[in-house]
Design an enzyme around this catalytic site. Structure first.
Site, PDB file in Angstrom:
ATOM      1  N   ARG A  18    -152.219 -26.404 -87.880  1.00  0.00           N
ATOM      2  CA  ARG A  18    -151.439 -25.156 -87.851  1.00  0.00           C
ATOM      3  C   ARG A  18    -150.367 -25.114 -88.929  1.00  0.00           C
ATOM      4  O   ARG A  18    -150.025 -24.049 -89.433  1.00  0.00           O
ATOM      5  CB  ARG A  18    -150.753 -24.989 -86.489  1.00  0.00           C
ATOM      6  CG  ARG A  18    -151.703 -24.765 -85.330  1.00  0.00           C
ATOM      7  CD  ARG A  18    -150.906 -24.276 -84.124  1.00  0.00           C
ATOM      8  NE  ARG A  18    -151.645 -24.365 -82.883  1.00  0.00           N
ATOM      9  CZ  ARG A  18    -152.489 -23.452 -82.413  1.00  0.00           C
ATOM     10  NH1 ARG A  18    -152.711 -22.357 -83.113  1.00  0.00           N
ATOM     11  NH2 ARG A  18    -153.103 -23.618 -81.263  1.00  0.00           N
ATOM     12  N   LYS A  29    -161.705 -10.655 -88.765  1.00  0.00           N
ATOM     13  CA  LYS A  29    -163.111 -11.006 -89.032  1.00  0.00           C
ATOM     14  C   LYS A  29    -163.969  -9.843 -88.548  1.00  0.00           C
ATOM     15  O   LYS A  29    -164.625  -9.925 -87.499  1.00  0.00           O
ATOM     16  CB  LYS A  29    -163.496 -12.265 -88.239  1.00  0.00           C
ATOM     17  CG  LYS A  29    -163.036 -13.562 -88.817  1.00  0.00           C
ATOM     18  CD  LYS A  29    -163.688 -14.716 -88.054  1.00  0.00           C
ATOM     19  CE  LYS A  29    -163.047 -16.025 -88.409  1.00  0.00           C
ATOM     20  NZ  LYS A  29    -163.556 -17.128 -87.565  1.00  0.00           N
ATOM     21  N   LYS A  88    -150.632 -19.534 -79.604  1.00  0.00           N
ATOM     22  CA  LYS A  88    -149.626 -20.168 -80.425  1.00  0.00           C
ATOM     23  C   LYS A  88    -149.752 -19.731 -81.884  1.00  0.00           C
ATOM     24  O   LYS A  88    -148.786 -19.707 -82.631  1.00  0.00           O
ATOM     25  CB  LYS A  88    -149.799 -21.700 -80.377  1.00  0.00           C
ATOM     26  CG  LYS A  88    -149.721 -22.287 -78.995  1.00  0.00           C
ATOM     27  CD  LYS A  88    -150.123 -23.778 -79.059  1.00  0.00           C
ATOM     28  CE  LYS A  88    -150.191 -24.345 -77.662  1.00  0.00           C
ATOM     29  NZ  LYS A  88    -150.797 -25.715 -77.683  1.00  0.00           N
ATOM     30  N   GLY A  89    -150.972 -19.422 -82.285  1.00  0.00           N
ATOM     31  CA  GLY A  89    -151.269 -19.221 -83.704  1.00  0.00           C
ATOM     32  C   GLY A  89    -150.426 -18.166 -84.389  1.00  0.00           C
ATOM     33  O   GLY A  89    -150.047 -18.313 -85.553  1.00  0.00           O
ATOM     34  N   ASP A 141    -152.665 -13.428 -84.667  1.00  0.00           N
ATOM     35  CA  ASP A 141    -153.074 -14.082 -85.910  1.00  0.00           C
ATOM     36  C   ASP A 141    -154.423 -13.577 -86.415  1.00  0.00           C
ATOM     37  O   ASP A 141    -154.614 -13.368 -87.608  1.00  0.00           O
ATOM     38  CB  ASP A 141    -153.082 -15.614 -85.771  1.00  0.00           C
ATOM     39  CG  ASP A 141    -153.864 -16.124 -84.561  1.00  0.00           C
ATOM     40  OD1 ASP A 141    -154.477 -15.309 -83.834  1.00  0.00           O
ATOM     41  OD2 ASP A 141    -153.870 -17.350 -84.349  1.00  0.00           O
ATOM     42  N   ASP A 194    -161.311 -11.454 -83.793  1.00  0.00           N
ATOM     43  CA  ASP A 194    -162.656 -11.966 -84.012  1.00  0.00           C
ATOM     44  C   ASP A 194    -163.599 -11.075 -83.200  1.00  0.00           C
ATOM     45  O   ASP A 194    -163.936  -9.971 -83.649  1.00  0.00           O
ATOM     46  CB  ASP A 194    -162.642 -13.436 -83.570  1.00  0.00           C
ATOM     47  CG  ASP A 194    -163.936 -14.176 -83.832  1.00  0.00           C
ATOM     48  OD1 ASP A 194    -164.491 -14.036 -84.921  1.00  0.00           O
ATOM     49  OD2 ASP A 194    -164.387 -14.909 -82.930  1.00  0.00           O
ATOM     50  N   ASP A 232    -155.713 -23.192 -86.057  1.00  0.00           N
ATOM     51  CA  ASP A 232    -155.967 -24.595 -85.727  1.00  0.00           C
ATOM     52  C   ASP A 232    -157.444 -24.905 -85.549  1.00  0.00           C
ATOM     53  O   ASP A 232    -158.264 -24.021 -85.314  1.00  0.00           O
ATOM     54  CB  ASP A 232    -155.262 -24.941 -84.418  1.00  0.00           C
ATOM     55  CG  ASP A 232    -155.905 -24.232 -83.217  1.00  0.00           C
ATOM     56  OD1 ASP A 232    -156.033 -22.982 -83.268  1.00  0.00           O
ATOM     57  OD2 ASP A 232    -156.322 -24.913 -82.262  1.00  0.00           O
TER      58      ASP A 232
HETATM   59  P1  IMP Z   1    -161.373 -12.912 -80.056  1.00  0.00           P
HETATM   60  O1  IMP Z   1    -160.994 -12.697 -78.621  1.00  0.00           O
HETATM   61  O2  IMP Z   1    -162.794 -13.290 -80.196  1.00  0.00           O
HETATM   62  O3  IMP Z   1    -161.002 -11.762 -80.964  1.00  0.00           O
HETATM   63  O4  IMP Z   1    -160.642 -14.241 -80.501  1.00  0.00           O
HETATM   64  C1  IMP Z   1    -159.450 -14.291 -81.116  1.00  0.00           C
HETATM   65  C2  IMP Z   1    -158.899 -15.696 -80.999  1.00  0.00           C
HETATM   66  O5  IMP Z   1    -159.866 -16.658 -81.430  1.00  0.00           O
HETATM   67  C3  IMP Z   1    -157.724 -15.886 -81.907  1.00  0.00           C
HETATM   68  O6  IMP Z   1    -156.521 -15.618 -81.236  1.00  0.00           O
HETATM   69  C4  IMP Z   1    -157.831 -17.333 -82.331  1.00  0.00           C
HETATM   70  O7  IMP Z   1    -157.113 -18.138 -81.442  1.00  0.00           O
HETATM   71  C5  IMP Z   1    -159.288 -17.673 -82.216  1.00  0.00           C
HETATM   72  N1  IMP Z   1    -159.984 -17.733 -83.518  1.00  0.00           N
HETATM   73  C6  IMP Z   1    -160.979 -16.907 -83.948  1.00  0.00           C
HETATM   74  N2  IMP Z   1    -161.400 -17.227 -85.176  1.00  0.00           N
HETATM   75  C7  IMP Z   1    -160.641 -18.281 -85.558  1.00  0.00           C
HETATM   76  C8  IMP Z   1    -160.587 -19.070 -86.770  1.00  0.00           C
HETATM   77  O8  IMP Z   1    -161.320 -18.844 -87.757  1.00  0.00           O
HETATM   78  N3  IMP Z   1    -159.673 -20.077 -86.807  1.00  0.00           N
HETATM   79  C9  IMP Z   1    -158.850 -20.352 -85.763  1.00  0.00           C
HETATM   80  N4  IMP Z   1    -158.859 -19.639 -84.616  1.00  0.00           N
HETATM   81  C10 IMP Z   1    -159.753 -18.617 -84.503  1.00  0.00           C
HETATM   82 MG    MG Z   2    -154.858 -16.750 -80.932  1.00  0.00          MG
END
Ligand code: IMP
Ligand code: MG
Length: 171
Positions: free
Chosen positions: A161, A127, A40-41, A96, A99, A155
């Protein structure tokens, strides 16, 4: 929300998105794009981005997540798939945040199985130091340190959000 400090103000966000929109328009001259917004973000970033773009778009939404609370579970959930075909199309994933990179790596590989002409990735926030798997990000808004961000789509357990700026939790 308590302990929320400002990371990026609204005007700073819009300025950055305008730069990304310009870059995308430059790269896709004469083409049209299927935008894949990751619910959703990324809704907030997607809306502001596509309104600033001149390139014609179609909009798809997918929902996929790897997160519960503020800790990565490393597990991927596919909750909503594409509605239409992306065969032969130029696809731009709009997310959005990146990570660990697991969500985007999984989604990009999934979309590539549908025989698109191209798949690129735009993320609002990166990040970078948290990356665990390699993913090529084509358009990046802000590279940020390892802080948990809230607002402008981000969120904490579905809350915050609609905060219009990007904040971070200062515990
Ligand atoms: P990844 O698969 O670890 O890259 O995660 C990405 C997802 O983690 C994003 O789509 C977000 O939903 C969530 N996420 C990671 N860091 C944050 C944050 O600092 N705030 C909110 N959501 C986050
Ligand atoms: Mg996300």
């Amino acid at each position: 929300m308590e302990n929320l400090k400002v990371m990026f103000e609204e005007d700073e966000i819009q300025k950055k998105i305008a730069e990304i929109a310009k870059e995308i328009d430059k790269d896709y001259v004469g083409k049209d794009i299927v935008i894949v917004c990751v619910l959703k973000g990324a809704v907030f970033f997607t809306v502001d981005l596509v309104k600033k773009m001149k390139t014609p778009i179609e909009l798809e939404m997918v929902q996929i997540s790897s997160y519960q609370g503020t800790e990565s579970t490393g597990k991927i959930n596919f909750k909503k798939d594409l509605d239409g075909s992306i065969e032969g199309r130029d696809v731009l994933i709009v997310e959005d945040i990146i990570d660990t990179g697991r969500t985007l790596k999984y989604l990009k590989e999934y979309l590539e199985t549908k025989n698109p002409n191209s798949v690129k990735i735009a993320v609002f926030v990166d990040k970078a130091e948290r990356r665990e798997v390699e993913v090529k990000v084509d358009y990046t808004g802000f590279v940020i340190p390892n802080k948990y961000v809230v607002g402008y789509g981000f969120d904490v357990d579905e809350k915050g959000r609609n905060i219009p700026y990007v904040g971070y939790l200062d515990n």
